[in-house]
Design a protein around this motif. Structure first.
Motif, PDB file in Angstrom:
ATOM      1  N   VAL A 149       0.795  -1.290   0.005  1.00 26.34           N
ATOM      2  CA  VAL A 149      -0.012   0.126   0.102  1.00 26.34           C
ATOM      3  C   VAL A 149       0.837   1.357  -0.043  1.00 26.34           C
ATOM      4  N   SER A 150       0.424   2.272  -0.098  1.00 27.86           N
ATOM      5  CA  SER A 150       0.888   3.622  -0.234  1.00 27.86           C
ATOM      6  C   SER A 150       1.228   4.142   1.084  1.00 27.86           C
ATOM      7  N   GLU A 151       2.328   4.798   1.480  1.00 27.83           N
ATOM      8  CA  GLU A 151       2.502   5.123   2.772  1.00 27.83           C
ATOM      9  C   GLU A 151       1.656   6.163   3.649  1.00 27.83           C
ATOM     10  N   ASP A 152       0.912   6.751   2.682  1.00 27.78           N
ATOM     11  CA  ASP A 152       0.038   7.619   3.307  1.00 27.78           C
ATOM     12  C   ASP A 152      -1.680   6.934   3.382  1.00 27.78           C
ATOM     13  N   ILE A 153      -1.721   5.788   3.733  1.00 29.30           N
ATOM     14  CA  ILE A 153      -2.946   5.075   3.687  1.00 29.30           C
ATOM     15  C   ILE A 153      -3.527   5.353   5.043  1.00 29.30           C
ATOM     16  N   TYR A 154      -2.820   5.669   6.084  1.00 31.65           N
ATOM     17  CA  TYR A 154      -3.282   5.948   7.388  1.00 31.65           C
ATOM     18  C   TYR A 154      -3.507   7.448   7.729  1.00 31.65           C
ATOM     19  N   ASP A 155      -3.254   8.457   6.698  1.00 33.07           N
ATOM     20  CA  ASP A 155      -3.153   9.730   6.758  1.00 33.07           C
ATOM     21  C   ASP A 155      -4.604  10.295   7.141  1.00 33.07           C
ATOM     22  N   LYS A 156      -5.506   9.731   6.695  1.00 37.65           N
ATOM     23  CA  LYS A 156      -6.881  10.299   6.746  1.00 37.65           C
ATOM     24  C   LYS A 156      -7.182  10.240   8.295  1.00 37.65           C
ATOM     25  N   TYR A 157      -6.853   9.101   8.988  1.00 33.98           N
ATOM     26  CA  TYR A 157      -7.155   9.142  10.460  1.00 33.98           C
ATOM     27  C   TYR A 157      -6.352  10.207  11.357  1.00 33.98           C
ATOM     28  N   ILE A 158      -5.141  10.460  10.946  1.00 30.03           N
ATOM     29  CA  ILE A 158      -4.219  11.297  11.740  1.00 30.03           C
ATOM     30  C   ILE A 158      -4.930  12.720  11.581  1.00 30.03           C
ATOM     31  N   TRP A 159      -5.319  12.887  10.002  1.00 25.11           N
ATOM     32  CA  TRP A 159      -5.757  14.416  10.055  1.00 25.11           C
ATOM     33  C   TRP A 159      -7.111  14.540  10.326  1.00 25.11           C
ATOM     34  N   ASP A 160      -7.897  13.545  10.524  1.00 23.06           N
ATOM     35  CA  ASP A 160      -9.086  13.582  11.364  1.00 23.06           C
ATOM     36  C   ASP A 160      -8.931  14.023  12.794  1.00 23.06           C
ATOM     37  N   GLU A 161      -8.208  13.494  13.395  1.00 23.74           N
ATOM     38  CA  GLU A 161      -7.918  13.947  14.809  1.00 23.74           C
ATOM     39  C   GLU A 161      -7.095  15.201  15.043  1.00 23.74           C
TER      40      GLU A 161
ATOM     41  N   ASP B 218      -7.838  17.846  12.776  1.00 20.85           N
ATOM     42  CA  ASP B 218      -8.715  18.735  12.594  1.00 20.85           C
ATOM     43  C   ASP B 218      -9.565  18.919  13.651  1.00 20.85           C
ATOM     44  N   LEU B 219      -9.648  18.030  14.816  1.00 21.05           N
ATOM     45  CA  LEU B 219     -10.473  18.003  16.019  1.00 21.05           C
ATOM     46  C   LEU B 219      -9.849  18.752  17.086  1.00 21.05           C
ATOM     47  N   ALA B 220      -8.436  18.895  16.800  1.00 16.31           N
ATOM     48  CA  ALA B 220      -7.555  19.457  17.683  1.00 16.31           C
ATOM     49  C   ALA B 220      -7.663  21.089  17.610  1.00 16.31           C
ATOM     50  N   GLU B 221      -7.225  21.727  18.596  1.00 17.24           N
ATOM     51  CA  GLU B 221      -7.193  23.252  18.545  1.00 17.24           C
ATOM     52  C   GLU B 221      -5.970  23.569  17.905  1.00 17.24           C
ATOM     53  N   GLU B 222      -5.913  24.972  17.558  1.00 18.81           N
ATOM     54  CA  GLU B 222      -4.819  25.374  16.636  1.00 18.81           C
ATOM     55  C   GLU B 222      -3.710  25.137  16.996  1.00 18.81           C
ATOM     56  N   GLU B 223      -3.313  25.291  18.315  1.00 15.43           N
ATOM     57  CA  GLU B 223      -2.116  24.629  18.737  1.00 15.43           C
ATOM     58  C   GLU B 223      -2.542  23.388  19.634  1.00 15.43           C
ATOM     59  N   PHE B 224      -1.697  22.425  19.303  1.00 12.46           N
ATOM     60  CA  PHE B 224      -2.117  21.183  19.982  1.00 12.46           C
ATOM     61  C   PHE B 224      -0.560  20.245  20.445  1.00 12.46           C
ATOM     62  N   ILE B 225      -0.759  19.533  21.464  1.00 14.55           N
ATOM     63  CA  ILE B 225       0.295  18.433  21.746  1.00 14.55           C
ATOM     64  C   ILE B 225       0.431  17.424  20.765  1.00 14.55           C
ATOM     65  N   GLN B 226       1.356  17.182  19.969  1.00 18.72           N
ATOM     66  CA  GLN B 226       1.543  16.104  19.020  1.00 18.72           C
ATOM     67  C   GLN B 226       1.101  14.643  19.902  1.00 18.72           C
ATOM     68  N   ALA B 227       1.722  14.546  21.004  1.00 20.44           N
ATOM     69  CA  ALA B 227       1.347  13.269  21.649  1.00 20.44           C
ATOM     70  C   ALA B 227      -0.065  12.925  21.788  1.00 20.44           C
ATOM     71  N   THR B 228      -0.879  13.828  22.005  1.00 20.03           N
ATOM     72  CA  THR B 228      -2.372  13.634  22.313  1.00 20.03           C
ATOM     73  C   THR B 228      -2.870  13.239  20.886  1.00 20.03           C
ATOM     74  N   VAL B 229      -2.583  13.865  19.804  1.00 20.42           N
ATOM     75  CA  VAL B 229      -3.096  13.226  18.635  1.00 20.42           C
ATOM     76  C   VAL B 229      -2.682  11.850  18.267  1.00 20.42           C
ATOM     77  N   ILE B 230      -1.489  11.398  18.486  1.00 23.48           N
ATOM     78  CA  ILE B 230      -1.066  10.083  18.311  1.00 23.48           C
ATOM     79  C   ILE B 230      -1.708   9.298  19.113  1.00 23.48           C
ATOM     80  N   GLY B 231      -2.064   9.382  20.451  1.00 23.47           N
ATOM     81  CA  GLY B 231      -2.575   8.865  21.225  1.00 23.47           C
ATOM     82  C   GLY B 231      -4.084   8.635  20.920  1.00 23.47           C
ATOM     83  N   ASN B 232      -4.609   9.649  20.458  1.00 21.96           N
ATOM     84  CA  ASN B 232      -6.145   9.424  19.936  1.00 21.96           C
ATOM     85  C   ASN B 232      -6.255   8.521  18.713  1.00 21.96           C
TER      86      ASN B 232
END
Length: 316
Positions: free
Chosen positions: A240-252, A254-268
């Motif tokens: 598969v393409s290496e960007d196959i999971y990007d949609k899920y990362i971007w979904d989180e 987009d839900l975050a504040e303008e500034e956010f902790i990267q680890a929080t997005v990864i955990g989500n």
């Protein structure tokens, strides 16, 4: 019986389960506050005690599965990622491990070479024993790394001349029922199985000696394609393409504040979507977003040893 696994955590747990003893086992916990800051020492110790008590109770009803720690071999080498054009444990596996470990501190990064060297030595030991006809038991799941690891191992085993032993495979079921509290638990990989439950999983073992050639052929096909990433789709491993999971990362994101902790997005992403991928892979994908200047690192906001313990700002 030679035991083959593709997760260091799972291999350690299996060694404990062989004698139904927690001797040598280490119980670790990872907790963080929502803002990315480190919890107080007292809170960490409390969670640690709770985890240790939970494990202690599980051992009380455990049953030994037998065998020796010397029979357990692990090839935790992220087989779903990177170049797989080489047979066995080639140097390109070290490149993948170095990339994954690069998000951590310098001391942790040294683990990549140790993990790689151990896998090379273990493979030689397994081949030597297989040439004598020893039976093999492979523990795998639909976790992309474990599933790919199983296919890699089957292809490797096929190159052992006149192998005369049997190959048993234990595939982790997606769900397991707990009679005690009438609940069903979903598992993504063998690293999630509690030590005292391994003996129950032996009932899933099947003699797959005759199917080894088919599994090996799947891996050789993937080697020819040699994509940057592999995933389990509709029950089968695909390039598969290496960007196959990007949609899920971007979904989180987009839900975050303008500034956010990267680890929080990864955990989500890890917790919500259950994709079977690791934190390091997600962090590396987010590095691509930063390189493209879609995201920006807020200076001097790292709060831990991992690179992704930092604050990011959206630029869109």
């Amino acid at each position: 019986m030679i035991e083959i696994l593709f997760s260091e955590s799972a291999a350690g747990t299996l060694k404990c389960a062989q004698n139904a003893s927690p001797k040598g086992a280490v119980v670790g916990v990872i907790i963080t506050n929502r803002d990315g800051s480190q919890p107080e020492t007292a809170e960490i110790e409390k969670v640690q005690r709770q985890a240790e008590e939970k494990i202690r109770k599980e051992w009380e009803n455990s049953v030994a599965i037998g065998g020796s720690p010397d029979d357990v071999f692990c090839f935790d080498l992220a087989w779903d990622m990177g170049d797989i054009s080489q047979e066995g444990v080639g140097d390109k596996r070290l490149d993948v491990l170095n990339a994954l470990y690069s998000i951590y501190d310098d001391d942790t990064q040294k683990g990549a070479k140790m993990q790689f060297d151990k896998a090379k030595a273990d493979l030689q030991s397994v081949v030597n024993r297989a040439e004598k006809g020893e039976d093999i038991r492979v523990w795998y799941s639909d976790n992309p790394s474990e599933r790919c690891g199983m296919l890699w191992f089957m292809a490797t085993l096929r190159r052992v001349q006149n192998y005369s032993g049997k190959v048993y495979m234990v595939k982790l079921p997606k769900y397991m029922y707990n009679e005690k509290n009438n609940t069903i638990t979903e598992y993504l990989g063998w690293a999630e199985i509690e030590p005292a439950k391994w003996h129950k999983c032996l009932e899933y073992a099947q003699d797959k000696t005759k199917e080894c050639w088919g599994y090996a052929q799947q891996w050789w096909n993937l080697m020819r394609e040699n994509s940057s990433l592999r995933a389990v789709l509709n029950g089968r491993v695909h390039s598969v393409s290496e960007d196959i999971y990007d949609k899920y990362i971007w979904d989180e994101i987009d839900l975050a504040e303008e500034e956010f902790i990267q680890a929080t997005v990864i955990g989500n992403v890890l917790g919500k979507y259950q994709l079977g991928i690791g934190d390091a892979f997600i962090a590396l994908r987010m590095d691509k977003f930063i390189e493209s200047e879609i995201l920006q690192v807020v200076p001097k906001t790292s709060r831990g040893p991992a690179v992704y313990h930092r604050k990011l700002r959206k630029n869109y």
